[in-house]
Design a protein around this motif. Structure first.
Motif, PDB file in Angstrom:
ATOM      1  N   LEU A  42      15.359  -9.496   6.708  1.00  0.00           N
ATOM      2  CA  LEU A  42      14.156  -8.711   6.977  1.00  0.00           C
ATOM      3  C   LEU A  42      14.090  -8.259   8.433  1.00  0.00           C
ATOM      4  O   LEU A  42      13.670  -7.130   8.718  1.00  0.00           O
ATOM      5  CB  LEU A  42      12.900  -9.502   6.611  1.00  0.00           C
ATOM      6  N   ALA A  43      14.500  -9.124   9.353  1.00  0.00           N
ATOM      7  CA  ALA A  43      14.506  -8.741  10.768  1.00  0.00           C
ATOM      8  C   ALA A  43      15.475  -7.584  11.001  1.00  0.00           C
ATOM      9  O   ALA A  43      15.153  -6.636  11.730  1.00  0.00           O
ATOM     10  CB  ALA A  43      14.886  -9.938  11.645  1.00  0.00           C
ATOM     11  N   LEU A  44      16.639  -7.642  10.373  1.00  0.00           N
ATOM     12  CA  LEU A  44      17.593  -6.535  10.490  1.00  0.00           C
ATOM     13  C   LEU A  44      17.022  -5.257   9.878  1.00  0.00           C
ATOM     14  O   LEU A  44      17.168  -4.166  10.446  1.00  0.00           O
ATOM     15  CB  LEU A  44      18.920  -6.898   9.832  1.00  0.00           C
ATOM     16  N   PHE A  45      16.387  -5.385   8.718  1.00  0.00           N
ATOM     17  CA  PHE A  45      15.788  -4.213   8.079  1.00  0.00           C
ATOM     18  C   PHE A  45      14.733  -3.581   8.976  1.00  0.00           C
ATOM     19  O   PHE A  45      14.743  -2.375   9.219  1.00  0.00           O
ATOM     20  CB  PHE A  45      15.172  -4.571   6.726  1.00  0.00           C
ATOM     21  N   TYR A  46      13.788  -4.396   9.452  1.00  0.00           N
ATOM     22  CA  TYR A  46      12.710  -3.849  10.277  1.00  0.00           C
ATOM     23  C   TYR A  46      13.234  -3.320  11.609  1.00  0.00           C
ATOM     24  O   TYR A  46      12.744  -2.306  12.109  1.00  0.00           O
ATOM     25  CB  TYR A  46      11.610  -4.888  10.518  1.00  0.00           C
ATOM     26  N   GLY A  47      14.198  -3.993  12.194  1.00  0.00           N
ATOM     27  CA  GLY A  47      14.722  -3.567  13.486  1.00  0.00           C
ATOM     28  C   GLY A  47      15.594  -2.328  13.410  1.00  0.00           C
ATOM     29  O   GLY A  47      15.436  -1.393  14.208  1.00  0.00           O
ATOM     30  N   ILE A  48      16.503  -2.296  12.444  1.00  0.00           N
ATOM     31  CA  ILE A  48      17.484  -1.208  12.383  1.00  0.00           C
ATOM     32  C   ILE A  48      17.036  -0.075  11.468  1.00  0.00           C
ATOM     33  O   ILE A  48      17.037   1.089  11.863  1.00  0.00           O
ATOM     34  CB  ILE A  48      18.857  -1.751  11.946  1.00  0.00           C
ATOM     35  N   ALA A  49      16.660  -0.388  10.252  1.00  0.00           N
ATOM     36  CA  ALA A  49      16.368   0.657   9.271  1.00  0.00           C
ATOM     37  C   ALA A  49      14.977   1.257   9.441  1.00  0.00           C
ATOM     38  O   ALA A  49      14.752   2.403   9.060  1.00  0.00           O
ATOM     39  CB  ALA A  49      16.523   0.111   7.860  1.00  0.00           C
ATOM     40  N   SER A  50      14.046   0.496   9.990  1.00  0.00           N
ATOM     41  CA  SER A  50      12.673   0.987  10.061  1.00  0.00           C
ATOM     42  C   SER A  50      12.257   1.360  11.485  1.00  0.00           C
ATOM     43  O   SER A  50      11.766   2.459  11.718  1.00  0.00           O
ATOM     44  CB  SER A  50      11.724  -0.060   9.480  1.00  0.00           C
ATOM     45  N   ALA A  51      12.435   0.466  12.455  1.00  0.00           N
ATOM     46  CA  ALA A  51      11.972   0.732  13.818  1.00  0.00           C
ATOM     47  C   ALA A  51      12.877   1.704  14.567  1.00  0.00           C
ATOM     48  O   ALA A  51      12.388   2.594  15.267  1.00  0.00           O
ATOM     49  CB  ALA A  51      11.862  -0.578  14.595  1.00  0.00           C
TER      50      ALA A  51
END
Length: 154
Positions: A42-51
């Protein structure tokens, strides 16, 4: 009666606050590892794909925020909040609070998606709320640690 069965029985009876993800059994160890893995994903998703697309002003992100009328200020604010949440998911004392904050952000994303975009991709924030809620609940003991740190500083 095994330790795992005893924990489950006392939890069901409401006499103990033991959480399987915190127990010393092999099952509890696997649960802790799986939960940590989920936090990392989830941290990777929020950091890379979303933020990241918001923070680098990728055209796909700017288009949506311009349509909302929020412009670049709203886009950078949401991107910064998502990046902060992604980092905080990886910090043990902040992990539960981060999961709750990201859940609140996803509630807002769901509302905006339904009202402004006619519900297109509205399931995505709802799907993300499920693992975030699990993390917030399973790591709730970190809230007491955070509160102790804040009180010590005050």
């Amino acid at each position: 009666m095994s330790e795992t069965t005893a924990s489950a029985t006392t939890v069901a009876a409401g006499t103990s606050r033991t959480v399987i993800a915190e127990s010393a059994t092999p099952r509890g160890r696997r649960a802790r590892i799986a939960l940590r893995g989920l936090q990392i994903v989830l941290a990777l998703f929020y950091g890379i794909a979303s933020a990241l697309p918001k923070l680098i002003a990728h055209p796909s992100a700017t288009e949506g925020f311009d349509e909302l009328g929020w412009g670049s200020a709203g886009m950078y604010t949401i991107g910064a909040l998502e990046l902060a949440g992604a980092v905080a998911l990886l910090i043990p004392v902040l992990q539960s609070v981060a999961a709750m904050a990201l859940s609140a952000l996803m509630v807002g994303a769901f509302i905006v998606t339904v009202t402004a975009f006619g519900g297109e991709n509205a399931a995505t924030p709802l799907i993300l709320i499920v693992p975030l809620t699990l993390i917030a609940w399973a790591r709730r003991s970190s809230n007491a640690d955070l509160l102790r740190l804040v009180r010590r500083r005050a």
